[in-house]
Scaffold this active site. Structure first.
Site, mmCIF file in Angstrom:
data_model
loop_
_atom_site.group_PDB
_atom_site.id
_atom_site.type_symbol
_atom_site.label_atom_id
_atom_site.label_comp_id
_atom_site.label_asym_id
_atom_site.label_seq_id
_atom_site.Cartn_x
_atom_site.Cartn_y
_atom_site.Cartn_z
ATOM 1 N N ASP A 456 0.844 -1.188 0.000
ATOM 2 C CA ASP A 456 0.000 0.000 0.000
ATOM 3 C C ASP A 456 0.886 1.248 0.000
ATOM 4 O OD1 ASP A 456 -2.332 1.488 0.173
ATOM 5 O OD2 ASP A 456 -2.381 1.421 2.352
ATOM 6 N N GLU A 459 2.556 4.897 -4.203
ATOM 7 C CA GLU A 459 2.500 5.790 -5.376
ATOM 8 C C GLU A 459 3.804 6.567 -5.620
ATOM 9 O OE1 GLU A 459 -1.019 4.321 -4.191
ATOM 10 O OE2 GLU A 459 0.096 5.722 -2.937
ATOM 11 N N ASP A 579 -9.412 4.072 -1.609
ATOM 12 C CA ASP A 579 -10.288 4.688 -0.605
ATOM 13 C C ASP A 579 -11.585 5.181 -1.234
ATOM 14 O OD1 ASP A 579 -8.262 4.240 1.112
ATOM 15 O OD2 ASP A 579 -7.846 6.340 1.573
#
Length: 936
Positions: A456, A459, A579
């Site tokens: 996670d 990015e 999300d």
């Protein structure tokens, strides 16, 4: 995932954006001229040794908008296959950044030549003003002055891409500067485009003219519409209907730099802030052909273990092990299927990767828990983030420093902040970093035998901006305030063109500087590679390293879930849509995003069921599990700030879950077979309806229904207070999977409103299909060992008909998913009806694996029969007749449907025929046939 900082900001977003704009010094009003320059001239061209063509382009008129033009460009064009064409344009005099060839293996273009000397040498090799270079299927046509090119499909003459810019066009001819590349293509008005992600598209799966499409991997919550999100996929599919025939093709711009793509309906313009123009054109002409050709280039989707298609439960906020144990037991008590239990960072010691909280997740108790659930067949997955806590007592960090694995700024590890506080970021482009990461995964697996990893915040996410240091006068993080508030001492970095480029892409939807909430663009990777160039590859490189680490543990098939993705990520990992919110709008958006990732070569994808935050209503959670049960990746996930939303928390949701997941678990053999097809030819598991019905233009924008495979249609309720749903049925016969006596027959595309009470979702099976099913269960390990049945769908009432289906079975712990290893079986099923005779048979490849498992087919259900009462029943197995058929039982149930579309008067009748008591060994070829009496 862990909660993105943007999520809690929604209520104060307008004020926040105003402040951010002032900080980022962004000029929102564009002052860019409509056209930049006059393009390039093709001054020389020749055939390259590898069968392609190489040309030299010279700028026609220099200007300094966004920097000086690169004076000479090298054009390289090659038909790499009959259906794939590459067009590569770069600086002719020096190498530029490209996506590394070891990350996405591909041919290298012709070597650069000294531009001026080469042009003088080849003055006489200029081709005619317009010329063509063709393969069996694609044609590359070019014009020399100003240079432009078109790609055409030879079989039908359609122009797939046309880069020419006429005086009347609002976009520029080719522009190529160090930090600004621009090229456009003309489009027919009726072209339907899909792709260019990752973003949340409010208008559905089709690209919408005027909506922004920015590609730059960003930690921005999926609740933000039309914004660059976690992944970068610079590929689109173009679907056209010409004279009632469908034609699809795809265009990939293989470039990892940030870019804006402007879609105006009749044109599409790329504005890229670096790298090269490296186009790949895939000729199609069907949507399935397109994804086959695309994934053959970027890498076939990864094989997934069988258990991954079970149901998953996660929550950020399982604060101790006893809560997790209760969740598992409560699912069992509620008789809701559950295969995988997850931990967000609650299991960690101080949010640090590869650690255990000694108080809340003591290792002896966790190991005992895992031994218990592993004995049941359940699995355990935990999260890791790339940011490694700066902590001299933390072994992972110490070993990282010793191995020099971190991204640098001015010779020192770049400092950011994520959940542990101050962190350094591993540089996965560095082979030493990959080795260190693999070793850390091994060490962690020895500590906790996890079954998969969830990567996670890759990015990569950073809660701070600019160049930061650890404060000396305050604790960071404090442990009291929100963890996503930057507590480092930071200063802006805007002195370089990398941190403050001349052209501002629409980053974060607000034209934020590209280093906003991530690594500084002037930070340096292995061999001097700038973050500016490699940023959108970060999650992809972490995925590859994680895949190597997991596969090296015990030689088992890895399971990885990654938030950030790039071209080729599906070759290694699954994805979830990030999300989202517990709203009806987000439920609708999830379908488009899931379908998009199927096009991107990431078929194992799903959305957080019931929403990540805030609390969903009970009704919404009912409807969401009904949809989510048919996502390829099916997981309930929520954040700590929301009330508990496990599916057993409401009686009504538990009922919906038992219904929808009960069907999913019966369909697991079919889902797994679809994953095999995805692995061998890229076919999406969840796909738009136009994949099976490409000529029906009414389906081109349909984003409220979807297919699982080619023949199962899911039509959910997506609005509150509804007990019926309007469904668009393509022509043919559709059978309800939950009640096979319910039939819809259409002669043309037809809207039909069907009942959909709170605990019911409409799922229909199309004619001419054979679907293998099992009896289901509460865990895939148990469900997988139950007897099989075949559902054979003929057109309703047809006196003649045929159907086909497939089944793939293997040892799902093996790294590879293939035939020929002795641990797999592939079966094709066929059925025909005609002349009052029904025949069902199989063709088996490598049946030993299925035979060793003892799998049998115990029932065949035939839909749409125009006959009743079986006669002259015969069975053959491997060509040998079976004489004892005394256990075989026939049963029939009537199906009624209107004689004509939309009429409720006169009815026609067909029959559901069940043949029970079969004991057909799945690993042997069989033939079942009988004659039927005609309905009077």
């Amino acid at each position: 995932m862990l909660f993105s900082q943007s999520s809690f900001f929604c209520s104060i977003l307008p004020l926040f954006l105003v402040i951010l704009l002032s900080i980022a010094r962004v000029d929102v009003v564009s002052t860019v001229p409509t056209k930049i320059g006059q393009g390039y001239s093709l001054i020389s061209v020749e055939e390259s040794p590898d069968g392609g063509i190489v040309g030299l382009l010279q700028v026609k008129q220099k200007n300094n908008v966004y920097g000086p033009d690169i004076p000479y460009l090298q054009l390289y064009v090659k038909h790499e296959t009959d259906n794939r064409l590459r067009v590569h344009i770069t600086d002719a005099q020096k190498e530029r950044w490209e996506v590394p060839y070891d990350l996405i293996p591909r041919e290298k273009p012709a070597a650069l030549k000294k531009a001026i000397a080469w042009s003088r040498k080849n003055q006489n090799s200029v081709l005619m003003a317009s010329s063509e270079y063709e393969s069996n299927e694609l044609i590359f046509a070019f014009t020399t002055d100003p240079f432009s090119f078109a790609v055409k499909r030879k079989s039908d003459g359609q122009t797939l891409f046309n880069s020419s810019s006429d005086e009347s066009d609002p976009y520029s001819p080719l522009v190529f500067k160090d930090q600004y590349l621009e090229i456009s293509t003309k489009l027919p008005l009726d072209a339907s485009l899909y792709g260019l992600g990752e973003n949340t598209q409010p208008h559905g799966i089709k690209l919408y003219p005027g909506d922004p499409y920015t590609l730059f991997t960003t930690d921005v919550a999926a609740i933000n519409l039309n914004t660059d999100l976690y992944g970068s996929h610079p590929v689109y599919m173009d679907l056209r209907n010409v004279n009632r025939e469908a034609f699809a093709h795809a265009v990939l711009l293989l470039n990892s730099n940030g870019m804006d793509v402007f879609y105006a309906g009749t044109s599409l313009t790329y504005k890229v802030i670096g790298g090269v123009l490296d186009f790949y054109f895939f000729s199609g002409p069907t949507p399935l052909d397109v994804v086959d050709q695309y994934t053959s280039f970027i890498g076939r989707p990864a094989p997934m273990p069988y258990w991954a298609f079970g149901f998953h439960q996660c929550r950020w906020g399982y604060h101790n092990l006893s809560v997790v144990e209760d969740v598992v037991e409560n699912y069992q008590k509620a008789k809701i299927p559950l295969d995988v239990i997850w931990n967000d960072d609650d299991h960690m010691d101080g949010h640090k990767d590869f650690t255990l909280n000694p108080v809340n997740y003591p290792r002896p108790k966790l190991l005992a828990f895992l031994e218990k659930i592993h004995a049941r067949g359940m699995k355990y997955v935990v999260i890791i983030d790339p940011g490694i806590g700066v902590n001299n007592s933390y072994g992972v960090y110490q070993r990282g420093l010793a191995n020099d694995v971190f991204i640098k700024y001015q010779g020192k590890p770049f400092l950011g902040q994520v959940w542990p506080g101050a962190v350094n970021f591993p540089d996965y482009l560095n082979p030493k970093t990959v080795d260190w990461w693999i070793d850390e995964i091994r060490r962690f697996h020895e500590l906790v035998p996890v079954d998969g990893l969830w990567i996670d915040m890759n990015e990569v996410s950073n809660f701070c901006n600019g160049l930061c240091t650890i404060p000396k006068d305050k604790q960071c993080p404090s442990g009291t305030g929100p963890g996503w508030i930057c507590c480092l001492d930071c200063k802006n970095l805007t002195l370089t063109n990398w941190d403050d480029p001349p052209y501002k892409i629409n980053a974060s939807g607000i034209k934020a500087l590209p280093g906003y909430k991530t690594i500084a663009m002037s930070a340096v990777h292995y061999k001097g590679i700038l973050e500016y160039n490699a940023h959108s590859l970060y999650g992809f490189t972490e995925t590859i390293a994680t895949h190597s680490g997991l596969q090296g543990l015990e030689g088992k098939r890895p399971f990885i879930l990654s938030r950030s993705t790039y071209v080729g990520s599906g070759h290694y990992a699954a994805h979830w849509t990030g999300d989202n919110k517990g709203t009806w709008e987000d439920l609708r958006y999830s379908i488009s995003t899931v379908l998009n990732f199927g096009l991107f070569g990431v078929p194992m994808v799903g959305s957080d069921i019931c929403g990540f935050y805030p609390a969903p209503t009970e009704e919404l959670c009912n409807r969401w599990i009904e949809v989510g049960a048919f996502y390829p990746f099916s997981r309930d996930h929520a954040n700590f700030a929301s009330p508990r939303q496990e599916l057993y928390q409401w009686d009504s949701v538990a009922k919906s879950a038992r219904n929808a997941l009960g069907m999913r678990y019966k369909l697991l053999p079919h889902l797994y077979t679809l994953s095999y097809e995805a692995h061998i030819n890229g076919a999406p598991i969840a796909r738009p309806l136009f994949f099976s019905f490409p000529t029906i233009t009414e389906l081109y924008g349909l984003s409220t229904q979807f297919l699982v495979g080619s023949s199962i249609m899911v039509s959910p309720v997506l609005e509150p207070n509804k007990t019926e749903v309007k469904i668009l049925f393509p022509p043919g016969t559709w059978y309800s999977l939950f009640d096979m006596t319910q039939v819809i027959v259409s002669e043309k595309p037809h809207n039909r409103t069907l009942d959909a009470p709170l605990n019911v979702i409409n799922v229909h099976l199309y004619q001419n299909a054979i679907i293998p099913m099992q009896q289901g269960g509460l865990i895939s390990k148990e469900a997988r060992m139950t007897p099989f049945s075949l559902v054979v769908a003929f057109p309703a009432g047809a006196t003649t008909g045929e159907a086909k289906g497939k089944l793939f079975l293997d040892d799902d712990e093996l790294p590879e998913m293939k035939l020929g290893n002795g641990y797999s079986t592939y079966i094709e099923f066929y059925a025909t009806t005609g002349n009052a005779t029904v025949k069902v048979w199989s063709d088996v490849q490598e049946g030993k694996f299925a035979l060793d498992k003892g799998w049998i087919i115990e029932k065949i259900t035939l839909l749409g029969m125009d006959t009743i009462q079986g006669k002259s029943f015969a069975i053959e197995v491997d060509g040998n007749p079976i004489s004892d058929v005394s256990k075989i039982e026939f049963s029939e149930t009537m199906q009624n449907y209107p004689m004509k579309l939309g009429e409720e008067g006169d009815k026609r009748t067909s029959v559901v025929v069940e043949v029970k008591g079969l004991e057909l060994p799945l690993g042997k070829k069989f033939t079942v046939s009988w004659q039927m009496g005609i309905i009077s």
